[in-house]
Each structure stands twice: as structure tokens, then as C-alpha cells.
Design a protein around this motif. Structure first.
Motif, PDB file in Angstrom:
ATOM      1  N   THR A  22       5.597  -3.370  -8.064  1.00  0.00           N
ATOM      2  CA  THR A  22       5.188  -2.566  -9.220  1.00  0.00           C
ATOM      3  C   THR A  22       3.687  -2.732  -9.457  1.00  0.00           C
ATOM      4  OG1 THR A  22       5.677  -4.389 -10.737  1.00  0.00           O
ATOM      5  CG2 THR A  22       7.450  -2.793 -10.319  1.00  0.00           C
TER       6      THR A  22
ATOM      7  N   ARG B 102       9.230   0.912  -4.441  1.00  0.00           N
ATOM      8  CA  ARG B 102      10.464   0.594  -5.168  1.00  0.00           C
ATOM      9  C   ARG B 102      11.432  -0.193  -4.287  1.00  0.00           C
ATOM     10  NH1 ARG B 102      10.259   5.952  -7.080  1.00  0.00           N
ATOM     11  NH2 ARG B 102      11.854   6.510  -5.540  1.00  0.00           N
TER      12      ARG B 102
ATOM     13  N   GLY C 262      10.505  -3.684  -4.324  1.00  0.00           N
ATOM     14  CA  GLY C 262      10.354  -4.317  -5.628  1.00  0.00           C
ATOM     15  C   GLY C 262       8.921  -4.519  -6.063  1.00  0.00           C
TER      16      GLY C 262
ATOM     17  N   GLN D  82       5.823   5.896  -3.243  1.00  0.00           N
ATOM     18  CA  GLN D  82       6.458   5.282  -4.401  1.00  0.00           C
ATOM     19  C   GLN D  82       7.832   4.740  -4.039  1.00  0.00           C
ATOM     20  OE1 GLN D  82       4.864   4.931  -7.575  1.00  0.00           O
ATOM     21  NE2 GLN D  82       6.526   3.440  -7.569  1.00  0.00           N
ATOM     22  N   ALA D  83       8.553   5.453  -3.184  1.00  0.00           N
ATOM     23  CA  ALA D  83       9.878   5.017  -2.759  1.00  0.00           C
ATOM     24  C   ALA D  83       9.803   3.723  -1.959  1.00  0.00           C
ATOM     25  CB  ALA D  83      10.546   6.112  -1.933  1.00  0.00           C
TER      26      ALA D  83
ATOM     27  N   THR E 120      15.970   3.723   2.554  1.00  0.00           N
ATOM     28  CA  THR E 120      16.077   4.697   1.459  1.00  0.00           C
ATOM     29  C   THR E 120      16.613   6.049   1.923  1.00  0.00           C
ATOM     30  OG1 THR E 120      13.778   5.384   1.789  1.00  0.00           O
ATOM     31  CG2 THR E 120      14.187   3.613   0.196  1.00  0.00           C
TER      32      THR E 120
END
Length: 236
Positions: free
Chosen positions: A63, A58, A61, A54-55, A188
Motif C-alpha cells: 500500500t 494488492r 499486500g 494496482q492489482a 490474479t
């Protein structure tokens, strides 16, 4: 007369294909060993594989991608038909460094589709054709040999070549997914520097299996071409 090798031994297989097959066995043992080694190293930040995927989404960008559990070991994959990342039991809930690397890699495939990465779309487009080719190649070649019908042999070799093209397209797709995964991991900071190195080793070992698969396919295709060429000369 058909190619029989030396004393009935297929020297093309021994010289060309067998070394690649042994390399493939080695590569598979490396990926299993590397994953098992780093699956025992828990990440300090405690992210699960699902959270890591999920990171990555994100960070890019992306979805609308679902993340689901799938049974089995290292059965992780991205399904573009349903826009779903499926993570295996050893990855989905695990906080290990290896699991984060694998999950991030699958998220990398989702990113490829989201940004319109051409090679993965090409691979997806040729999948049905290559599946038919891989299934039909050897039966066609055998029928051509039994019936002494060269056209069937040619069609069989072309069919096999389609599966080789699939392997050729797959390799850069997998390498690119790993690069995207590692870039997102670094961006991240979901892993510390030493953990990042472990994840990279896991993905590098996995990439070697695709290199080996391509090598086996190319060697087998070359073997078929050499045998067929020799048969043509013998039939003149």
C-alpha cells in the motif's frame, strides 16, 4: 608506446566490444518490435496498465504507492524517492497485453522495495557513485594517456568498473521484477493463458536489453584492461 592495434585498428574493440554493441542493437529492436506487436492485442478482461499495476500491488499486500502518468514512450519506471509508479502514455490507459506486462513489471519494483529486496536497495545506494564513475572514466583515461600518467588511467578504469558493477546488479533486479509481475498476473488471473504468454514474451525481450548492456560494459572493461596491461608491458 601506447597500444595501437594492427595498422592503427583497435582489434580489441572489433573482437570484444563490437559484437556486444550489435547484440545491444538487436535486443533493443526486439523489445520495440515485441512491445509494438502485443500493444495491438487488447486483453479480454479490459484492465488498463494502471489497473494492472494496482492489482499487482494488492496481490502482494503493498500500500501507499502512487500510480501516475508520465510523458514519452516506454518511459515507465518506479521512483523509490516518492514511492510512485510512473507509466507512459502507451501503458497507463492502454488495455493491451504488452501494457499490462510493462505496468506489472514496474509494480514488481515497488514490491521489491516494500519487501526489502536487497539487490534493488544496493543498486539504489550505488547510483550516485556509478554516475560519477561513468562520467569521469573516459576523461581520466584520456588525460592519463596524454600526460603519460599511469595512475590516472588506473583511476579511470576503476571508475568505469563502477558502472559495470551497476549493470551487474541491475540485471537480477530487472529479472526478479518480471518474475514478481508474472507471478501476480497468474495469481490474479488478469490475463488469459495465451495473453500471459504474450506478456511474458514482452518482459523477456525487455530483459535482453539489460543482458546486452551488461555484455557491452564487461567487454569495454576487458578491452581497457587489455590495453592498459599491454601499455604497462611496453613501458618497461
Amino acid at each position: 608506446m601506447p597500444y595501437m592495434g594492427y595498422y592503427g585498428i583497435d582489434m580489441y574493440y572489433i573482437v570484444l566490444v563490437l559484437p556486444c554493441v550489435l547484440f545491444a542493437f538487436w535486443a533493443q529492436s526486439q523489445v520495440n518490435g515485441t512491445f509494438n506487436r502485443y500493444s495491438r492485442v487488447m486483453s479480454r478482461r479490459g484492465l488498463t496498465g494502471a489497473q494492472a499495476a494496482q492489482a499487482v500491488l494488492r496481490a502482494n499486500g503493498v500500500t501507499g504507492v502512487s500510480i501516475e502518468y508520465v510523458a514519452g514512450k516506454l518511459t515507465d519506471h518506479f521512483d523509490p524517492r516518492t514511492n510512485t509508479i510512473r507509466l507512459s502514455a502507451s501503458v497507463y490507459q492502454s488495455t493491451s497485453v504488452a501494457s499490462i506486462g510493462v505496468a506489472a513489471h514496474e509494480a514488481g519494483h515497488a514490491v521489491q522495495y516494500a519487501v526489502g529486496y536487497s539487490p534493488i536497495r544496493l543498486r539504489n545506494a550505488i547510483v550516485p557513485l556509478t554516475q560519477v564513475g561513468a562520467t569521469a572514466a573516459m576523461p581520466l583515461i584520456l588525460m592519463g594517456l596524454v600526460l603519460n600518467f599511469g595512475v590516472l588511467i588506473k583511476v579511470g578504469i576503476i571508475a568505469f568498473a563502477l558502472s559495470t558493477v551497476f549493470q551487474l546488479v541491475t540485471l537480477p533486479v530487472e529479472i526478479n521484477a518480471s518474475r514478481r509481475a508474472l507471478a501476480a498476473i497468474g495469481q490474479t488471473h488478469m490475463l488469459d493463458e495465451d495473453e500471459y504468454g504474450m506478456a511474458k514474451k514482452t518482459l523477456t525481450a525487455a530483459a535482453m536489453t539489460y543482458v546486452a548492456a551488461l555484455a557491452v560494459s564487461l567487454a569495454q572493461l576487458l578491452r581497457l584492461l587489455l590495453i592498459f596491461g599491454g601499455r604497462n608491458r611496453d613501458d618497461r
